[in-house]
Design an enzyme around this catalytic site. Sequence first.
Site, PDB file in Angstrom:
ATOM      1  N   PRO A 297      41.454 -17.498  20.055  1.00 30.33           N
ATOM      2  CA  PRO A 297      42.872 -17.418  19.661  1.00 30.33           C
ATOM      3  C   PRO A 297      43.388 -16.002  19.901  1.00 30.33           C
ATOM      4  CG  PRO A 297      41.515 -18.349  17.895  1.00 30.33           C
ATOM      5  CD  PRO A 297      40.587 -17.802  18.937  1.00 30.33           C
ATOM      6  N   GLU A 298      44.605 -15.883  20.402  1.00 25.87           N
ATOM      7  CA  GLU A 298      45.156 -14.555  20.655  1.00 25.87           C
ATOM      8  C   GLU A 298      45.944 -14.099  19.429  1.00 25.87           C
ATOM      9  OE1 GLU A 298      46.340 -13.919  24.694  1.00 25.87           O
ATOM     10  OE2 GLU A 298      45.075 -15.549  25.409  1.00 25.87           O
TER      11      GLU A 298
ATOM     12  N   LYS B 282      43.121  -9.596  16.600  1.00 22.83           N
ATOM     13  CA  LYS B 282      42.518 -10.902  16.326  1.00 22.83           C
ATOM     14  C   LYS B 282      41.808 -10.928  14.980  1.00 22.83           C
ATOM     15  CE  LYS B 282      42.099 -11.446  21.292  1.00 22.83           C
ATOM     16  NZ  LYS B 282      41.203 -11.546  22.461  1.00 22.83           N
TER      17      LYS B 282
ATOM     18  N   ARG C 213      35.966 -12.996  31.466  1.00 24.65           N
ATOM     19  CA  ARG C 213      36.851 -14.158  31.379  1.00 24.65           C
ATOM     20  C   ARG C 213      37.525 -14.370  32.735  1.00 24.65           C
ATOM     21  NH1 ARG C 213      38.708 -15.102  26.290  1.00 24.65           N
ATOM     22  NH2 ARG C 213      39.244 -17.143  27.102  1.00 24.65           N
TER      23      ARG C 213
END
Length: 268
Positions: free
Chosen positions: A2-3, A52, A256
């Site tokens: 989640p950002e 985060k 990523r």
Amino acid sequence: VPEGHSIRIHAKEFASRFGGEKVTLWSPQGRFAEGAALLDGQVLTKADAKGKHLFLGFDNRRWLHVHLGLYGKWAFGPAPAPAPVGQVRVRIESADSYADLRGATACEVMTRPEVRDTMARLGPDPLRRDGDRDEFVRRVRARRRSIAELLMDQAVVAGVGNVYRAEVLHRARLSPDVVGSALDEGTAGALWDDLSVLLRDGVRRGSIVTTVPADRPPGSRGARPPRAAAHYVYRRAGEPCRICGTPVATRVVAARNLFWCPTCQAGG
Ligand SMILES: [Zn+2]
């Protein structure tokens, strides 16, 4: 992962459901039993987020620090809470609501100085009132790594993840390979400004939409575009760039998948 916008939404959710309430806090799974015992029966006085990281403050001056990592998730619901299902690390209950935490990377009790230290290790967060644009510019320009790596470094900017990274670089028409030290102040500052706009929009919507209506296919130009029209390049490898038609490229950067348009994002 989640950002930052998701964690800000969680903080708001905790403030509205549990703020000022005495809560029951326990660990159905048992892994957090000792920590839970330190917070059980306390009043939740503060819900804060940086990047985060979520920080819940209690009236005995202890804090619950949570980082969801890749697989963590909060689930909220109205009281009465159902019997816990699966590996619930923490359950927080008030007279009206409950929240369950599963699968988080970090879940620990902190003192105020520990919260301060954790926050101090993070770079500025565009969603916070104390988010410092000049500090972001300074940190980016002090480093010789690529901007695609720097945007994923939580010590450079807190809260940006893989979706915002790809999208903000495309919106800036900036090559992901440009090194931080090669960016001028105006370009670096403009990245911060756009991240601020995008993250705030993400908090409002509860999802990430980066495309402006004119760049979306006809039929997807309303206020709530479908997921397939919400992004310029993220997860669109091989599909035509919405601006120039060049197939969107992808490769792994900072562990990523990065997505970018080799034509629009050739310079910087
Ligand atoms: Zn393009």
